[in-house]
Design a protein around this motif. Sequence first.
Motif, short mmCIF file in Angstrom:
data_model
loop_
_atom_site.label_atom_id
_atom_site.label_comp_id
_atom_site.label_asym_id
_atom_site.label_seq_id
_atom_site.Cartn_x
_atom_site.Cartn_y
_atom_site.Cartn_z
N ASN A 53 -8.67 -3.36 -7.99
CA ASN A 53 -9.27 -2.81 -6.99
C ASN A 53 -8.18 -1.98 -6.00
N SER A 54 -7.09 -1.79 -6.53
CA SER A 54 -5.95 -1.06 -5.83
C SER A 54 -6.30 0.43 -5.88
N ASP A 55 -6.01 1.23 -4.78
CA ASP A 55 -6.13 2.56 -4.75
C ASP A 55 -4.97 3.41 -5.82
N TYR A 56 -3.95 2.62 -6.44
CA TYR A 56 -2.95 3.14 -7.17
C TYR A 56 -2.89 2.51 -8.43
N GLY A 57 -2.38 3.61 -9.55
CA GLY A 57 -2.08 3.21 -10.88
C GLY A 57 -0.62 2.44 -10.75
N ALA A 58 -0.52 1.97 -11.93
CA ALA A 58 0.90 1.03 -11.83
C ALA A 58 1.89 2.31 -11.74
N ARG A 59 2.02 3.49 -12.58
CA ARG A 59 3.17 4.28 -12.37
C ARG A 59 3.11 4.91 -10.94
N GLU A 60 2.00 5.10 -10.36
CA GLU A 60 2.14 5.83 -8.80
C GLU A 60 2.61 4.41 -8.10
N ALA A 61 2.29 3.38 -8.10
CA ALA A 61 2.52 2.20 -7.17
C ALA A 61 4.12 2.27 -7.29
N SER A 62 4.64 2.25 -8.59
CA SER A 62 6.12 2.16 -8.71
C SER A 62 6.88 3.31 -8.28
N ASP A 63 6.29 4.60 -8.19
CA ASP A 63 6.94 5.70 -7.79
C ASP A 63 7.15 5.50 -6.26
N ILE A 64 5.85 5.08 -5.54
CA ILE A 64 5.93 5.15 -4.11
C ILE A 64 6.99 3.99 -3.73
N ILE A 65 6.87 2.99 -4.27
CA ILE A 65 7.66 1.68 -3.83
C ILE A 65 9.28 2.17 -4.07
N CYS A 66 9.55 2.57 -5.14
CA CYS A 66 10.88 3.02 -5.56
C CYS A 66 11.44 3.93 -4.34
N GLU A 67 10.86 5.25 -4.23
CA GLU A 67 10.73 5.97 -3.11
C GLU A 67 11.22 5.41 -1.82
N GLU A 68 10.33 4.68 -1.37
CA GLU A 68 10.63 3.96 0.02
C GLU A 68 11.76 2.92 0.01
#
Length: 97
Positions: A53-68
């Motif tokens: 139910n997340s708005d993110y896929g696994a790769r997208e979530a990983s990219d966002i977290i890593c950037e932050e």
Amino acid sequence: MITSKQRSYLRSLANTMSPIFQVGKGGIEENFLKQVDDALEAREIIKISVLGNSDYGAREASDIICEELGCEGVQAIGNKIVLYRKSKKNPKIEIPR
């Protein structure tokens, strides 16, 4: 930046781990990032599960977290992601050169 050999080693360490966080419909908020940051400092490598139910896929979530947080995305397969960041205070994992 980590090499493919180092990535492979970190994947082998994460293979037996269970996810300690979940990205759900709440998304990736400041409080969630703070908890992940603290966990990375304490453990250096963590696994996160991305719910359907997340708005993110696994790769997208990983990219966002890593950037932050300035960490490395080791792996994103299915709905699981593995993140690594060397601890500033107490490094535990010795990755190969």
